[in-house]
Each structure stands twice: as C-alpha cells, then as structure tokens.
Scaffold this active site. Structure first.
Site, mmCIF file in Angstrom:
data_model
loop_
_atom_site.group_PDB
_atom_site.id
_atom_site.type_symbol
_atom_site.label_atom_id
_atom_site.label_comp_id
_atom_site.label_asym_id
_atom_site.label_seq_id
_atom_site.Cartn_x
_atom_site.Cartn_y
_atom_site.Cartn_z
ATOM 1 N N HIS A 189 0.865 -1.186 0.000
ATOM 2 C CA HIS A 189 0.000 0.000 0.000
ATOM 3 C C HIS A 189 0.897 1.229 0.000
ATOM 4 C CE1 HIS A 189 1.204 -0.643 4.169
ATOM 5 N NE2 HIS A 189 1.282 0.668 4.164
ATOM 6 N N HIS A 213 5.697 6.214 -1.203
ATOM 7 C CA HIS A 213 6.418 4.976 -1.482
ATOM 8 C C HIS A 213 5.575 3.769 -1.074
ATOM 9 C CE1 HIS A 213 7.219 5.703 2.776
ATOM 10 N NE2 HIS A 213 7.406 4.410 2.887
#
Ligand code: 2AM
Length: 187
Positions: free
Chosen positions: A47, A133
């Site tokens: 995620h 990220h």
C-alpha cells in the site's frame, strides 16, 4: 476482529489487485530467481501510506473518520508507479520501496488533505515530509541496494485512485495483518 478501545491506524492508498499481481510479476522477471533483500511484505500488504496515526483511542478514531468524511479529498486521479528506491539512502538501505512517477502532485495534495483532517481530529502534526512509497522490503542490517535498484526497470503500470482506505495494523504475527476499517471516495 474483536471490538477494542485503541487501534493502530494508518490512512493509505490501497493498490489494485492488477497492480499487486503486475508488480510481483515485474519483480520476479527482473530478479530472475533472486530474492529481494530483507523481509518482503506479502503483496496483500502492499500500500502507499498517506498518514500514519499510530495507536489512537476510540474518540480520536471517530474524530478522524468524521474529519475525513468532511474533508475535500479532491477528485480521482491516475497514479503512475516508478522505479525502486531506498531509505535512508541506497548505499545503506534499511527500507526498499517502489516510488511514483505520475500523479505525484495529486497524491501530495491528498496527503495534505488527510494530514489536515488528522490534525483537526486532534493528532499531532506530522513532522516528516511526505515521501510517497510502497514498502517492498525492510532490511537489517543495512545493505547497499544500488545494484538492485539499477537492475529493476521502472514498473510500467498505473492505477486509478478513487478512494483512500483507513487501515488497522495488527502486529504480533509475521506478517502484520492490515484490516480495512473504512474507505472514503474521492470526488
Ligand atoms: P513504511 O511502509 O515506510 O514502513 C503501516 O505501518 C504503515 O504506516 C507503513 O506503510 C509504514 O510506512 C507507515 N508508517 C509511517 N510511520 C510509521 C511509524 N512511525 N511506525 C510504523 N509505521 C509507520
């Protein structure tokens, strides 16, 4: 899961199944039988975190949901993924991640909207700058991942971001279990 008074909570952009499968295949192809260094979260856990709240009580949690519900989260957008990178730096990496190459401004705006909602609900302001990220590895001891980063070409898939997800992180097992608590649609 059982009801409880405190939860370890974070708000994230969940990846689509296409992106999870595509990224796993992309890494497999580029690594040609080698493994990523360190411990790699399973694809189901991949995620992109917008805001980590940590352990919060029931009142703070309900306040967060109320603020997210009222927030202007902007409209849906296309998120383009990029190449690998590392924290704190590739020569001595402890976290290996996949970055973004497009939709980054929209993502940053979304992170600001979530941050504002979190602060309005009583959270302390986040001090660290937002660095989008997807964590792909936690590496101990630190390693030089520069050759690896060179080896893996940018991941070509994109996904439409249409919602954000509030997750509860259940630690204790390996891997952690990320339970979806709520979703808020964009637009
Ligand atoms: P990371 O992927 O860079 O580790 C669940 O732990 C999510 O919240 C992870 O994506 C993690 O980011 C993020 N996160 C941000 N700050 C954190 C913190 N202080 N402790 C744990 N997770 C944090």
């Amino acid at each position: 899961m059982e009801p409880h008074d405190t939860r370890r909570v974070f708000v994230a952009v969940d990846l689509t199944d296409d992106v999870r499968h595509g990224l796993a295949a992309h890494l497999d192809a580029a690594l040609d039988g080698d493994r990523l260094p360190g411990s790699t979260p399973p694809p189901v856990n991949w995620h992109l975190t917008l805001r980590f709240l940590g352990k919060i009580g029931q009142g703070a949690y309900e306040g967060l949901l109320a603020q997210l519900d009222q927030a202007d989260l902007g409209g849906p957008f296309d998120l383009q993924f990029g190449g690998l990178g590392a924290f704190p730096r590739p020569a001595r990496a402890t976290v290996l991640w996949l970055g973004t190459a497009g939709g980054t401004d929209e993502l940053a705006d979304l992170a600001i909207a979530v941050e504002e909602a979190a602060v309005r609900s009583g959270a302390m302001p986040e001090e660290r700058p937002f660095h989008p990220h997807v964590t792909l590895g936690r590496i101990r001891p630190p390693r030089d991942v520069r050759p690896l980063i060179e080896r893996v070409p940018p991941f070509p898939l994109s996904q439409r971001v249409e919602a954000i997800t509030v997750f509860e992180s259940h630690l204790g097992g390996a891997p952690a279990v990320y339970e979806i608590l709520e979703r808020f649609r964009l637009g």
